[in-house]
Scaffold this motif. Structure first.
Motif, PDB file in Angstrom:
ATOM      1  N   GLY A 192       1.142  -0.934   0.011  1.00  0.00           N
ATOM      2  CA  GLY A 192       0.296  -0.367   0.212  1.00  0.00           C
ATOM      3  C   GLY A 192       0.513   1.356   0.110  1.00  0.00           C
ATOM      4  N   VAL A 193       0.458   2.362  -0.251  1.00  0.00           N
ATOM      5  CA  VAL A 193       0.786   3.761  -0.112  1.00  0.00           C
ATOM      6  C   VAL A 193       0.635   4.636   1.218  1.00  0.00           C
ATOM      7  N   ARG A 194       1.189   5.105   1.315  1.00  0.00           N
ATOM      8  CA  ARG A 194       0.679   6.366   1.940  1.00  0.00           C
ATOM      9  C   ARG A 194       0.894   7.970   1.623  1.00  0.00           C
ATOM     10  N   PRO A 222      -1.914   7.919   7.241  1.00  0.00           N
ATOM     11  CA  PRO A 222      -2.652   6.878   7.212  1.00  0.00           C
ATOM     12  C   PRO A 222      -2.484   5.495   5.300  1.00  0.00           C
ATOM     13  N   GLU A 223      -2.946   4.510   5.500  1.00  0.00           N
ATOM     14  CA  GLU A 223      -2.150   4.482   4.421  1.00  0.00           C
ATOM     15  C   GLU A 223      -4.111   4.705   3.716  1.00  0.00           C
ATOM     16  N   VAL A 224      -3.495   4.457   1.755  1.00  0.00           N
ATOM     17  CA  VAL A 224      -4.368   5.282   0.565  1.00  0.00           C
ATOM     18  C   VAL A 224      -5.517   3.945   1.637  1.00  0.00           C
ATOM     19  N   ALA A 225      -6.718   3.961   1.455  1.00  0.00           N
ATOM     20  CA  ALA A 225      -8.287   2.904   1.193  1.00  0.00           C
ATOM     21  C   ALA A 225      -8.320   2.266  -0.123  1.00  0.00           C
ATOM     22  N   ASP A 226      -8.074   1.477   0.116  1.00  0.00           N
ATOM     23  CA  ASP A 226      -8.609   0.207  -1.139  1.00  0.00           C
ATOM     24  C   ASP A 226      -7.970   0.433  -1.896  1.00  0.00           C
ATOM     25  N   ARG A 227      -6.367   0.602  -2.155  1.00  0.00           N
ATOM     26  CA  ARG A 227      -5.334   0.986  -2.789  1.00  0.00           C
ATOM     27  C   ARG A 227      -4.038   0.018  -2.826  1.00  0.00           C
ATOM     28  N   THR A 228      -4.265  -0.728  -2.539  1.00  0.00           N
ATOM     29  CA  THR A 228      -3.858  -1.989  -2.512  1.00  0.00           C
ATOM     30  C   THR A 228      -3.483  -3.099  -3.763  1.00  0.00           C
ATOM     31  N   GLY A 257       3.380  21.355  -4.438  1.00  0.00           N
ATOM     32  CA  GLY A 257       4.652  20.731  -3.338  1.00  0.00           C
ATOM     33  C   GLY A 257       5.227  19.903  -2.914  1.00  0.00           C
ATOM     34  N   ALA A 258       6.094  19.111  -3.020  1.00  0.00           N
ATOM     35  CA  ALA A 258       6.396  18.384  -1.884  1.00  0.00           C
ATOM     36  C   ALA A 258       5.780  17.355  -0.875  1.00  0.00           C
ATOM     37  N   TYR A 259       5.956  15.912  -1.004  1.00  0.00           N
ATOM     38  CA  TYR A 259       5.023  15.415  -0.051  1.00  0.00           C
ATOM     39  C   TYR A 259       5.700  14.136  -0.102  1.00  0.00           C
ATOM     40  N   ALA A 260       6.190  13.348   1.149  1.00  0.00           N
ATOM     41  CA  ALA A 260       6.686  11.979   1.625  1.00  0.00           C
ATOM     42  C   ALA A 260       5.566  10.546   1.203  1.00  0.00           C
ATOM     43  N   LEU A 261       5.959  10.564   0.408  1.00  0.00           N
ATOM     44  CA  LEU A 261       5.103   9.111  -0.561  1.00  0.00           C
ATOM     45  C   LEU A 261       5.957   8.062   0.468  1.00  0.00           C
ATOM     46  N   THR A 262       5.349   7.165   0.902  1.00  0.00           N
ATOM     47  CA  THR A 262       5.454   5.634   1.810  1.00  0.00           C
ATOM     48  C   THR A 262       4.962   4.427   0.859  1.00  0.00           C
ATOM     49  N   VAL A 263       5.534   3.860   0.890  1.00  0.00           N
ATOM     50  CA  VAL A 263       5.292   2.340  -0.061  1.00  0.00           C
ATOM     51  C   VAL A 263       5.775   1.272   1.358  1.00  0.00           C
ATOM     52  N   HIS A 264       4.627   0.271   0.867  1.00  0.00           N
ATOM     53  CA  HIS A 264       4.813  -0.791   2.551  1.00  0.00           C
ATOM     54  C   HIS A 264       4.472  -1.497   2.156  1.00  0.00           C
TER      55      HIS A 264
END
Length: 827
Positions: A192-194, A222-228, A257-264
């Motif tokens: 998922g992504v956040r 939070p994790e982006v819902a239903d996009r895993t 702007g620049a955003y923090a993107l987490t792939v977990h």
């Protein structure tokens, strides 16, 4: 000032508990966005609860990311009416990833019922735990509190992320691979992504903070819902690819702007469902079409430099002089697919300023004309060198470079790009004249070879570090402009505080202009060494996203100010870094926050400024400087070169070759190769030593002199590859009353690689041995050349008349002395 109804747009507090960005509610808890009167928050404050990218906020007051609840607490994803957040919540209010418990405290991953936390999660009392394990123990038996440094069981790498810049709507497509690096099987999981909970990152330092963060925390959002994406179980060492597609509205971005993107990767079933198994972070840049920031005028330097290869040694034939190279690596670099050829091809037609070393042009032209390659680097015998094969590759490279720089800005660095910091600190003052002379000829070489009018007078200290000593030394070399890291130079009228974007030229005391380049971007470019193939794709992607975020955040610092941005890559720029740099400039230009500019434009209207006063380099750079002992050796070699030039028939060509080699001995490129630097300098020294020793007197022990007049043969050996001139031979006797030389000095001339016998006329007066000393001297200044040669002249069969004459002369001398002593006593 407070807004209507008690709401403060940024940094204030509201009486209803509806927060502003960075503000606090009446009960002291923080809120992150202005909230409407019903308690709902919109991620950009737009009507209808939608942000610029279409993110919707529920109408029940239980919020989306950044929502302030009725109690004034901040929630990070939709929560049910009981106050617990639904994203995997566990009984007893102990939270799953992104969960808010009944007490309003957030949790970040699943925790077992005993309240002990999972990796990155929080227990019911709000304390964070790091590693999922029963009874609070990790796999090795240690407490979870002591397992924070443990690695995740899987590694996550991103292979692609498109688009590189979010513009308007559409989808974000992510692909990558997950590898099980643990010693046990990993069960079914999901990817998922956040998006960072704080929204767009406002400072350059904030970007670095995201990159340094390791465990999953509330800040990741939070994790982006239903996009895993579902991930099947992974045996030990197994690897699987994944693909994610996320509609841009689901990311709920605030705006530009620049955003923090987490792939977990999170465990998807079993007792530990929700446990984080691995993650990676990058930055996501967004620039909606309606954004109107003042673009940064961006100057990109494009260095085409390499380590010196040509030595002072040359092989002379009847028709030509063939230079000797220490190796043949330039053949591959100049050839198709080589680093230097690809840099030229990639830079052609791009909005870049070319930075060239005249010595590289000289070496390429020498290869075209014909050259030799030493059997071992530093070899002093040109006869053992083999024929070089890179003439065609060098000719093709020169043609490609000539076409690429036509009509473009070109900077000709000082010849061989000298290490200004090492010279300034290590006592390189005696070499200043040599380097000034080499630089004057270097610019003319570039202009003639490429058909351009290059800019000279630009110095580039290693690492861009600049202090008073370096500035003075550069000025002494005729360098009026110095490329300097913005970390060391301050403008008197800085608009942004120290640590933010470095921009603009600064005029320093003494007449030097420092063109500041951005230190943060340079550090990213210098530290990155991604591979060019598929294996380097994850590193290239991370570098691209970081540079896009850096430049966009720099533009947002002062959104309506006209500012400069200078981007400087490493001297020996890797091809992968070059490709990423061009992509970043193209993406930023297309979006609208970057505007290409030339080097001259960046230098226009410098402001008064000063050096920040740091004390020299960081230790790592200081250790890489050329040691003073080596600089002393170069100075000594320069003096020996001058002496050698006095005895040569073609002194100009040899002196030019040695001067160029001495300049290469102090090149900045040697910082990356200290062993090569020492080897190169020793090679120049050995060449001079061998050349000087090649002109010598052939030793002899005894010669027999018969009669009163005779000639004594003395052999001069010329081992040089050119004719010997400018020396004379002198012979001195230890017993002139027995034997003396009639010729005070005889000129010596010898063809190349031959020996010449010089005959000295002597007069003998008495029989017996006499010690003679033969010595060569330079005719220009009368200085001794080489070592003297001593031998014995055995005088035999001198006629009696000569003996009587000598004895009579001796008697007269004795009588004269006695007569003088007598007169002295009588007085």
């Amino acid at each position: 000032m407070a807004a209507a109804q008690g709401r403060v747009p940024y940094g204030g507090a509201t009486v209803q508990g509806r927060g502003a960005r960075g503000g606090t509610t009446a009960d002291g808890r923080e809120a992150h966005r202005p909230a409407p009167a019903d308690g709902r928050e919109t991620r950009g404050g737009t009507p209808g609860g939608r942000g610029p990218y279409g993110g919707a906020v529920p109408a029940n007051g239980r919020g989306a990311q950044g929502v302030t609840t009725a109690q004034g607490r901040v929630a990070h994803s939709a929560a049910p009416a009981d106050g617990r957040r639904a994203h995997g919540a566990t009984p007893q209010g102990r939270g799953a990833q992104g969960v808010t418990t009944a007490q309003g405290r957030g949790a970040h991953s699943a925790a077992p019922a005993d309240g002990r936390g999972a990796h990155g999660g929080a227990t019911a009392d709000g304390r964070e735990a790091r590693v999922a394990a029963p009874h609070g123990r990790g796999p090795g038996g240690g407490r979870a509190a002591h397992a924070r440094s443990r690695r995740y069981p899987v590694s996550v790498e991103l292979a692609s992320l498109t688009p590189a810049v979010i513009r308007q709507g559409g989808e974000l497509r992510i692909s990558g691979r997950v590898t099980n690096t643990s010693g046990r099987r990993v069960g079914v999981a999901r990817v998922g992504v956040r998006i960072g909970a704080s929204g767009a990152i406002d400072t350059r330092g904030g970007l670095a903070t995201v990159a340094r963060r390791t465990p999953l925390t509330r800040a990741d959002g939070p994790e982006v819902a239903d996009r895993t994406a579902r991930l099947a179980s992974l045996p030990t060492g197994a690897e699987r690819g994944f693909r994610l597609t996320v509609p841009v509205p689901d990311l709920e971005l605030d705006g530009a702007g620049a955003y923090a993107l987490t792939v977990h990767v999170v465990r998807a079933d079993g007792a530990g469902a929700g446990t984080v198994l691995g993650l990676t972070r990058t930055h996501l840049s967004a620039y909606p079409d309606a954004t109107r920031l003042e673009p940064l005028r961006t100057t990109v330097l494009w260095p085409v430099l390499d380590t010196p290869r040509m030595e002072a040694l040359a092989l002379r034939t009847q028709d030509s002089v063939l230079p000797v190279f220490r190796d043949d690596q330039l053949t591959a670099a100049f050839g198709p697919g080589g680093r230097l050829r690809r840099l030229v091809e990639m830079g052609r037609g791009q909005p870049v300023t070319w930075v060239l070393d005249p010595d590289l042009i000289v070496q390429a032209r020498a290869m075209v004309a014909g050259y030799r390659v030493a059997r071992t680097p530093g070899d002093t015998d040109p006869q053992r060198a083999t024929e070089g094969t890179g003439g065609e590759a060098a000719a093709g490279w020169l043609a490609a470079l000539r076409a690429a720089v036509r009509g473009r800005e070109v900077i000709a660095l000082p010849y061989a790009d000298p290490d200004l910091a090492s010279l300034a600190r290590g006592g390189g003052a005696p070499l200043a004249g040599l380097l000034r002379r080499a630089s004057r000829t270097g610019r003319s070489v570039v202009d003639r070879a490429l058909g351009v009018h290059a800019r000279a007078g630009v110095g580039w200290p290693a690492g861009g570090e600049l202090d008073d000593g370096i500035a003075r030394y550069a000025k002494g070399l005729g360098l009026d402009t110095v490329l300097a890291s913005g970390a060391g130079v301050a403008s008197a009228g800085e608009l942004v505080s120290e640590g933010a974007t470095d921009d603009g030229a600064v005029s320093l005391e003494g007449g030097t202009t420092a063109l500041r380049y951005d230190a943060a971007i340079a550090s990213q470019l210098f530290a990155s060494h991604p591979a060019a193939g598929a294996s380097g794709a994850p590193a290239r992607l991370l570098l691209r996203q970081r540079l896009l975020a850096e430049t966009l955040t720099a533009a947002r610092e002062l959104p309506y100010a006209r500012r400069e941005l200078v981007m400087v890559p490493p001297r020996r720029m890797p091809l992968a870094v070059a490709r990423v740099l061009l992509t970043v400039v193209a993406e930023g230009r297309k979006a609208g926050w970057l505007e290409p500019a030339g080097f001259a434009a960046a230098l226009r209207k410098p402001t008064a400024g000063r050096l920040r006063g740091f004390d020299g380099y960081p230790l790592a750079r200081h250790a890489a400087e050329l040691p003073p002992s080596r600089l002393t050796a170069v100075v000594r070699d320069r003096l020996r070169m001058r002496a050698l030039a006095k005895v040569l028939s073609d002194a100009r060509a040899t002196a030019a070759s040695v001067r160029a080699a001495l300049a290469r001995s102090v090149a900045t490129a040697w910082r990356a190769d200290p062993a090569g630097a020492a080897s190169y300098q020793r090679g120049v020294s050995r060449y001079l030593t061998a050349s000087i020793a090649s002109v010598r007197l052939v030793p002899k022990s005894t010669v027999v002199v018969t009669g009163g007049s005779a000639t004594i043969p003395v052999t001069v050996d010329n081992g040089l590859q050119q004719d010997l001139t400018g020396v004379e031979l002198r012979v001195l006797s230890s017993r002139p009353e027995r034997l003396t030389a009639r010729d005070r000095a005889l000129p010596v001339q010898a063809s190349r690689a031959v020996s010449r016998t010089v005959r000295i006329r002597v007069e003998a007066y008495a029989n017996g041995p006499v010690r003679l000393t033969a010595q060569l001297y330079t005719t220009t200044d009368g200085r001794p050349w080489g070592a003297p040669m001593m031998f014995t002249a055995d005088v035999r069969s001198v006629p009696s008349g000569a003996v009587i004459f000598v004895l009579g002369g001796t008697a007269l001398i004795v009588l004269a002395v006695a007569f003088r002593l007598r007169r002295t006593r009588s007085r």
